[in-house]
Design a protein around this motif. Structure first.
Motif, PDB file in Angstrom:
ATOM      1  N   LEU A   1     -10.979  -5.193   5.165  1.00 47.80           N
ATOM      2  CA  LEU A   1      -9.744  -4.571   4.682  1.00 47.80           C
ATOM      3  C   LEU A   1      -8.576  -5.554   4.676  1.00 47.80           C
ATOM      4  O   LEU A   1      -7.560  -5.318   4.026  1.00 47.80           O
ATOM      5  N   ALA A   2      -8.727  -6.663   5.412  1.00 46.11           N
ATOM      6  CA  ALA A   2      -7.669  -7.676   5.389  1.00 46.11           C
ATOM      7  C   ALA A   2      -7.524  -8.265   3.988  1.00 46.11           C
ATOM      8  O   ALA A   2      -6.518  -8.894   3.682  1.00 46.11           O
ATOM      9  N   LYS A   3      -8.544  -8.050   3.151  1.00 47.37           N
ATOM     10  CA  LYS A   3      -8.493  -8.594   1.782  1.00 47.37           C
ATOM     11  C   LYS A   3      -7.873  -7.601   0.804  1.00 47.37           C
ATOM     12  O   LYS A   3      -7.901  -7.829  -0.404  1.00 47.37           O
ATOM     13  N   TRP A   4      -7.349  -6.502   1.346  1.00 52.25           N
ATOM     14  CA  TRP A   4      -6.878  -5.391   0.505  1.00 52.25           C
ATOM     15  C   TRP A   4      -5.980  -5.850  -0.642  1.00 52.25           C
ATOM     16  O   TRP A   4      -6.118  -5.406  -1.778  1.00 52.25           O
ATOM     17  N   ASP A   5      -5.047  -6.752  -0.345  1.00 46.93           N
ATOM     18  CA  ASP A   5      -4.089  -7.187  -1.369  1.00 46.93           C
ATOM     19  C   ASP A   5      -4.620  -8.320  -2.235  1.00 46.93           C
ATOM     20  O   ASP A   5      -3.939  -8.782  -3.125  1.00 46.93           O
ATOM     21  N   SER A   6      -5.825  -8.798  -1.916  1.00 41.04           N
ATOM     22  CA  SER A   6      -6.309  -9.986  -2.617  1.00 41.04           C
ATOM     23  C   SER A   6      -7.122  -9.601  -3.842  1.00 41.04           C
ATOM     24  O   SER A   6      -7.378  -8.428  -4.105  1.00 41.04           O
ATOM     25  N   VAL A   7      -7.547 -10.596  -4.587  1.00 42.60           N
ATOM     26  CA  VAL A   7      -8.359 -10.353  -5.783  1.00 42.60           C
ATOM     27  C   VAL A   7      -9.802  -9.978  -5.444  1.00 42.60           C
ATOM     28  O   VAL A   7     -10.609  -9.833  -6.338  1.00 42.60           O
ATOM     29  N   SER A   8     -10.123  -9.840  -4.169  1.00 44.71           N
ATOM     30  CA  SER A   8     -11.441  -9.301  -3.840  1.00 44.71           C
ATOM     31  C   SER A   8     -11.474  -7.788  -4.051  1.00 44.71           C
ATOM     32  O   SER A   8     -12.538  -7.185  -4.091  1.00 44.71           O
TER      33      SER A   8
ATOM     34  N   ARG B   1     -10.084   0.124  -4.399  1.00 44.26           N
ATOM     35  CA  ARG B   1      -9.031   0.564  -3.479  1.00 44.26           C
ATOM     36  C   ARG B   1      -8.976   2.095  -3.434  1.00 44.26           C
ATOM     37  O   ARG B   1      -8.852   2.693  -2.370  1.00 44.26           O
ATOM     38  N   ARG B   2      -9.087   2.701  -4.602  1.00 40.83           N
ATOM     39  CA  ARG B   2      -9.038   4.162  -4.657  1.00 40.83           C
ATOM     40  C   ARG B   2     -10.184   4.788  -3.867  1.00 40.83           C
ATOM     41  O   ARG B   2      -9.997   5.706  -3.077  1.00 40.83           O
ATOM     42  N   VAL B   3     -11.383   4.245  -4.093  1.00 38.14           N
ATOM     43  CA  VAL B   3     -12.556   4.792  -3.412  1.00 38.14           C
ATOM     44  C   VAL B   3     -12.434   4.625  -1.899  1.00 38.14           C
ATOM     45  O   VAL B   3     -12.701   5.542  -1.130  1.00 38.14           O
ATOM     46  N   TYR B   4     -12.000   3.451  -1.480  1.00 35.86           N
ATOM     47  CA  TYR B   4     -11.854   3.191  -0.046  1.00 35.86           C
ATOM     48  C   TYR B   4     -10.765   4.093   0.547  1.00 35.86           C
ATOM     49  O   TYR B   4     -10.897   4.581   1.660  1.00 35.86           O
TER      50      TYR B   4
ATOM     51  N   MET C   1      -0.800   1.921  -5.298  1.00 37.87           N
ATOM     52  CA  MET C   1      -1.955   2.285  -4.459  1.00 37.87           C
ATOM     53  C   MET C   1      -1.504   2.416  -3.025  1.00 37.87           C
ATOM     54  O   MET C   1      -0.874   1.519  -2.467  1.00 37.87           O
ATOM     55  N   ARG C   2      -1.850   3.543  -2.423  1.00 46.19           N
ATOM     56  CA  ARG C   2      -1.474   3.791  -1.044  1.00 46.19           C
ATOM     57  C   ARG C   2      -2.214   2.830  -0.120  1.00 46.19           C
ATOM     58  O   ARG C   2      -3.399   2.582  -0.270  1.00 46.19           O
TER      59      ARG C   2
ATOM     60  N   ASP D   1     -18.718  -0.258  -4.388  1.00 44.16           N
ATOM     61  CA  ASP D   1     -19.027   0.688  -3.316  1.00 44.16           C
ATOM     62  C   ASP D   1     -20.323   1.413  -3.634  1.00 44.16           C
ATOM     63  O   ASP D   1     -20.441   2.076  -4.659  1.00 44.16           O
ATOM     64  N   GLU D   2     -21.283   1.260  -2.731  1.00 47.57           N
ATOM     65  CA  GLU D   2     -22.609   1.816  -2.997  1.00 47.57           C
ATOM     66  C   GLU D   2     -22.603   3.324  -3.160  1.00 47.57           C
ATOM     67  O   GLU D   2     -23.239   3.875  -4.038  1.00 47.57           O
ATOM     68  N   ARG D   3     -21.874   3.994  -2.266  1.00 45.26           N
ATOM     69  CA  ARG D   3     -21.955   5.450  -2.279  1.00 45.26           C
ATOM     70  C   ARG D   3     -21.292   6.024  -3.528  1.00 45.26           C
ATOM     71  O   ARG D   3     -21.803   6.939  -4.159  1.00 45.26           O
ATOM     72  N   HIS D   4     -20.164   5.453  -3.877  1.00 49.45           N
ATOM     73  CA  HIS D   4     -19.463   5.942  -5.066  1.00 49.45           C
ATOM     74  C   HIS D   4     -20.330   5.765  -6.310  1.00 49.45           C
ATOM     75  O   HIS D   4     -20.350   6.615  -7.205  1.00 49.45           O
TER      76      HIS D   4
END
Lengths: 205, 333, 547
Positions: free
Chosen positions: A15-22, A28-31, B1-2, C80-83
């Motif tokens: 999650l530390a990569k949240w803002d990165s191009v990874s 992001r929405r799914v997570y 995005m939140r 994401d695998e599950r999605h």
């Protein structure tokens, strides 16, 4: 087997990569949904819920986590939405019924063996019971003809494991490099990693 | 995005300033940087062309041998610069897993410095230091060639595996450093009193440059083959430089005025192709997923932006050689 | 992940999703239900999608329907695998037999593009002899298509998908160069290379349907490794981003979320059109020809469900072979731990392949062959493999998964024998649309087991030779083939060598259910090659007025 877990990649958090191009917005929405919108119980009864949570705690114990990855709520959500996985072995009832029967059978097994609710058994007894179910050594009328090992491996364990390893914390734990869009990876060789992957396995450093 | 991350992670980074924030969709490629770099590459290409046009104008000449030396020096500089940037990046990709990998960018960087500064009109103390730097380039480049071959040989499939030739240590790349060293040494020689007629110096240099062009073109050919020549312009570096090598070689063997004129044009074309290559490669990086926004991946995985200037260097060196060959004609005139 | 019943069709009102964009559209020609189109194609996967593109480009009016949604990979596919379970056919099917097979994620897609949206991109050709396996190798059935013809079609498919393959392929007859060059091998592929070198057999970079250089709007692969759950970059070449856009550009209409439940026949016994359900409505599309391309379960299911007084046993079923001879691929694998970090999540999962046992005929105690490839399962996929194969759970499982980055594996695609008892039938139970569910019966035969056992023995030795430790084996199946076999006579097959029904001349089948034998390679290239072949044959026959 002890309940100690030796984390190979301590401190690594995808999650530390949240803002990165990874990360892309889709991921992001799914997570975000997975992390924040943990569903309330809607399908299981209170008894089933107690058994289910106790089972999940043994299938994937998380004593090392102050904030364990939620598993049972996602099983409940999928069943509430009547999701299936594309395969129904003819020895098995429909998905919802399989879960209800399976959990009730595990509870009945516990009562029969120890005259105690499954959730109140010691971890050792819970494990022993589950192992018997997994190996098909738990036949009984309360299974309603459903093969216990089929339920255990193809339905229950499968779903629990899929939910656990879909969670970012579990992915971080094993040093998974993703998510990976739009940025993927450059260094593909053995013992080679990109700066945005987990640094090498602590146990080898 | 939140932002749903745990608190300790949320504090890791301040919010990005507006201009840096990703716009629209996360997976989109960004065009702006790619376009800017494309423009820069085109500008570089334009500079070469301008210099070519400029060179045709009559102007008061410095001592002709020194003028040729300057071209050779610029050639060595372009080669050293190309190798320095390219090896810095490629060896970074390789994680500098072997300490010797630091050597290539370090030596190439030194060579770049040694060639970037215009030397005094008459050789002074620093001449030896320059020679040492260039000799180091030559040695490092040659050793690098051997090291890369050895490195490929020990992988599964060895030297016969195309996968290794495509993706393992590039066989020919260190040759650029060796070539830069050779041209640097040659330039040092040209700054000193001649021990042979300039025409002969020119022919030797032209022959060497022809060989270098062929080798570099082969390297580009291999990598463009890896890219399946998906863009027709990818054929340029496997056609223009070999053609230049052919004409330059012919001029070295028989320095007739017509051949030299043709060779001059071919060398300018090669140099221009090298400059244009930077623009094409910058465009290629942009065409990778995530474009320049994903530069940490795409600069390494996309076409190497720093590689094509090698052709600029070789083109300039060829022109220097031709200048030297011209000296006798001017004497006769 | 969205529920499929909550989705709305996207391809309508003269436009269809532009798969290379976020939220953009491409124009689409639309046909009325009463307008009799030349071809209605049921399914848009490797067979139907390819055929739609080819037939539309040949100038036929085409409507292709798919039960699944029309995704735009750039905006719809998450890491994401599950999605990404949303790519699979998850509607219940009943599975039984001695070795009941798993259905869904491992063999059935539900989207425009079908299973090619989540296939592993392994782009192999059949061994030439397999097209005459009965005559030359002594098992199975001959194909009614000559291998040289098939190889021409492979050429076309490989060109269309810009397959990235090796310069020299060690097995089989000489072939033209792959359009794009092989990808860089990842550490997992190097394990296969070492394993093969230890065993003294050839190995090769695996031809992959993901581009190694830009192609049109597809950027080169970024090696993100999520290929099997939907490529979010479009580097992967599926029918969704190749033949389907071609079909749209050539004037075909694609109807997503349109479930065909019945092929209607006229009084003359010919197919007249299809009954389908879309957006909450039942509708009928008239057509001069109907092509069924729903893959080995849905194709027989649809034909069987289209029974009528003139065709009481199901449409095109005078031979009684509709749904019979279903085949899968044995999918056994050997996994091992390596001292170094492999990190197999990077790159396409199968970057190296060994086809030795597809081409070697000596020292085998079984018919058929198998290929094995290097592997790169995503975490949940691998965790379920470990849990299922080893029967472990609890902290032991978490500890085993802590080695995820040190693991490598070899997995086979192993040929199974066509057996009439392995079949697809209609169950008594119906789905929410009232269509009887498919009941799939599958049992391995002795030859299938002998092949799997051989492969496991070989791969264990090879993995040990490559330095693998703590080896373990997993079993499973992948892919579907057969169920509507093509053949030489109306008695021995459902359709002829052109995919045309023997019984109903304007009814065609174009998907993996045509396979008389399964071969030891992933089927997608062969399905697409068959689609190219059938499209060419339709053009020829139409020119002669025979369609």
């Amino acid at each position: 087997m002890t309940d100690r877990f030796d984390p190979p990649y301590p401190g690594y958090d995808i999650l530390a990569k949240w803002d990165s191009v990874s990360f892309d917005d889709t991921t992001r929405r799914v997570y975000a949904d997975r992390l924040k919108d943990v569903p309330e119980r809607a399908f299981f009864s209170e008894t089933e819920w107690r058994t289910l949570n106790a089972v999940c705690d043994r299938l994937i114990p998380q004593p090392d986590r102050p904030d364990p990855i939620p598993i049972a709520p996602w099983i409940d959500r999928a069943l509430a939405e009547n999701r299936t996985n594309g395969t129904r072995y003819t020895t098995m009832p429909q998905m919802r019924e399989a879960w209800r029967t399976g959990l009730a059978a595990i509870e009945a097994e516990a009562q029969e063996r120890h005259e105690t609710a499954f959730s109140d058994l010691t971890a050792e007894r819970q494990d022993a019971l589950l192992r018997d179910v997994s190996n098909g050594d738990a036949e009984g009328p309360h299974w309603n003809g459903m093969p216990p090992h089929r339920f255990f491996r193809s339905v229950m364990l499968n779903e629990v494991v899929r939910i656990y390893y879909a969670h970012p914390a579990a992915l971080s734990e094993i040093g998974f490099g993703g998510p990976a869009a739009p940025r993927g990876y450059v260094r593909l060789g053995a013992d080679r990693m990109d700066p945005w992957e987990a640094p090498s396995d602590r146990r080898r450093r | 995005m939140r932002d749903v991350r745990p608190d300790h992670l949320r504090q890791v980074r301040k919010p990005l300033p507006e201009w840096r924030r990703p716009r629209g969709h996360g997976g989109d490629t960004r065009h702006t940087t790619g376009r800017m770099l494309g423009v820069l590459g085109l500008a570089a290409c334009g500079l070469v062309v301008a210099q070519a046009l400029n060179a045709r104008k009559p102007r008061p000449r410095a001592e002709p041998r020194a003028a040729a030396a300057a071209k050779v020096r610029h050639g060595a500089m372009a080669l050293a610069g190309s190798v320095a940037a390219d090896s810095l990046m490629e060896h970074f990709r390789g994680g500098y897993c072997n300490d010797a990998m630091y050597l290539a960018p370090a030596v190439a960087g030194t060579a770049l410095a040694a060639t970037a500064v215009r030397p005094p009109a008459t050789p002074r103390d620093d001449a030896v230091a320059r020679d040492v730097a260039h000799a180091a380039s030559l040695v490092t480049g040659t050793a690098g060639l051997a090291f890369h071959v050895w490195n490929i040989g020990k992988r599964p499939g060895g030297l016969t595996s195309m996968n290794n030739l495509f993706y393992a240590a590039p066989v020919g790349a260190p040759g650029g450093l060796a070539a830069s060293g050779l041209y640097g040494l040659a330039e040092g020689r040209l700054r000193r009193a001649p021990i042979m007629p300039p025409r002969v110096e020119g022919r030797l240099l032209a022959g060497l440059t022809a060989l270098n062009l062929l080798a570099t073109s082969a390297e580009a050919g291999l990598l463009h083959f890896r890219g399946a020549f998906q863009n027709p312009f990818m054929f340029v570096p496997v056609t223009a430089p070999p053609a230049a090598a052919l004409v330059l070689g012919a001029a070295a063997a028989d320095p007739a005025a017509g051949l030299r004129r043709l060779a001059r044009a071919a060398c300018w074309t090669t140099a221009a192709a090298g400059a244009a290559g930077v623009a094409f490669h910058a465009w290629g990086v942009h065409r990778n997923h995530g474009g320049w926004r994903n530069w940490r991946q795409n600069l390494i995985q996309g076409p190497p932006v720093a590689a094509p200037p090698a052709f600029v260097g070789l083109g300039l060196a060829g022109l220097g050689a031709l200048d030297l060959m011209d000296i006798r004609d001017e004497g006769r005139r | 992940m969205p529920l499929i019943e909550d989705l709305e069709p996207r391809a309508r009102d003269g436009r269809a999703p532009d798969v290379f964009s976020h939220g953009d559209w491409v124009p689409m020609r639309c046909y009325g239900d009463a307008e009799e189109v030349d071809f209605v194609i049921v399914g848009t996967g490797a067979g139907g999608g390819t055929l739609a593109g080819k037939l539309a480009e040949a100038g036929f009016s085409v409507v292709a329907m798919d039960a699944g949604p029309f995704w735009r990979p750039l905006e719809d596919f998450a890491s994401d695998e599950r999605h990404q379970d949303k790519l699979y056919w998850l509607e219940d099917r009943l599975s039984e037999g001695d070795d009941p097979i798993a259905l869904g994620s491992n063999n059935s897609g539900c989207a425009v593009g079908g299973s090619t949206v989540h296939y592993q991109m392994v782009a192999l050709r059949f061994r030439p002899e397999w097209f005459r396996s009965r005559s030359l190798l002594g098992y199975g059935h001959d194909w009614p298509v000559d291998w040289r013809r098939m190889w021409q079609c492979y050429d076309e498919v490989e060109e269309a998908l810009k397959i990235a393959g090796p310069v020299r392929y060690p097995w089989g007859p000489k072939r033209g160069r792959y359009p794009y060059r092989e990808h860089e091998l990842n550490a997992s592929a190097h394990v296969l290379a070492r394993a093969c070198e230890a065993m003294g057999v050839d190995w090769a970079a695996c031809p992959n349907a993901t581009v190694s250089a830009p192609h049109g709007k597809s950027p080169p692969c970024v090696y993100r490794g999520f290929c099997k759950i939907g490529c979010a970059t479009n580097a992967k070449q599926s029918t969704l981003n190749t033949f389907v856009p071609r079909a749209l550009a050539a004037g075909a209409e694609i109807r997503d979320l349109a479930t065909v439940t019945r092929i209607e026949t006229g009084r003359d016994g010919r197919a007249a059109g299809v009954l389908y359900h879309r957006d909450g409505e039942w509708r009928r599309q008239k057509a001069r020809n109907v092509v069924v391309a729903g893959y080995s379960i849905e194709t027989p299911r649809l034909l069987l469900n289209s029974a009528s007084p003139a065709h009481p046993g199901g449409l095109a079923n005078s031979s009684g072979l509709v749904g019979k001879n279903l085949m899968v691929h044995a999918n056994h694998a050997v996994w091992g731990r390596f001292e170094e970090e492999i990190r197999w999540y990077k790159g396409p999962p199968s970057l190296a392949v060994c086809e030795h046992w597809n081409y070697a005929d000596d020292h085998k105690d079984f018919f058929g062959g198998y290929a094995f490839m290097s592997q790169g399962p995503l975490p949940a996929d691998f965790a379920t493999t470990v849990a299922d194969a080893e029967g472990i759970f609890g902290m032991e499982l978490r500890q085993r998964m802590a080695d995820y980055n040190h693991m490598a594996g070899l997995k086979i695609v192993g040929e199974t024998m066509p057996q009439e008892r392995n079949r697809v039938e209609l169950a008594d139970e119906t789905d929410p649309l009232g269509v009887p569910r498919a009941r799939v019966t599958y049992s391995m035969c002795d030859n299938d087991r002998a092949l799997s056992d051989h492969s496991v023995r070989f791969m264990r030795e090879a993995m040990a030779g490559a330095g693998g430790q703590q080896l373990f084996t997993s079993e499973g199946t992948a892919h579907l083939m057969g169920g509507c076999r093509m053949g030489f006579t109306p008695e021995d097959s459902v359709v002829d060598g052109d995919g045309r029904s023997w019984d109903v001349p304007n009814l065609w089948v174009c998907d993996g259910s045509l396979f008389p034998t399964g071969g030891g390679v992933n089927p997608s290239m062969t399905i697409m090659a068959l689609a190219v072949h059938i499209a060419d044959r339709i053009k020829t026959l139409a020119a002669r007025g025979e369609v």
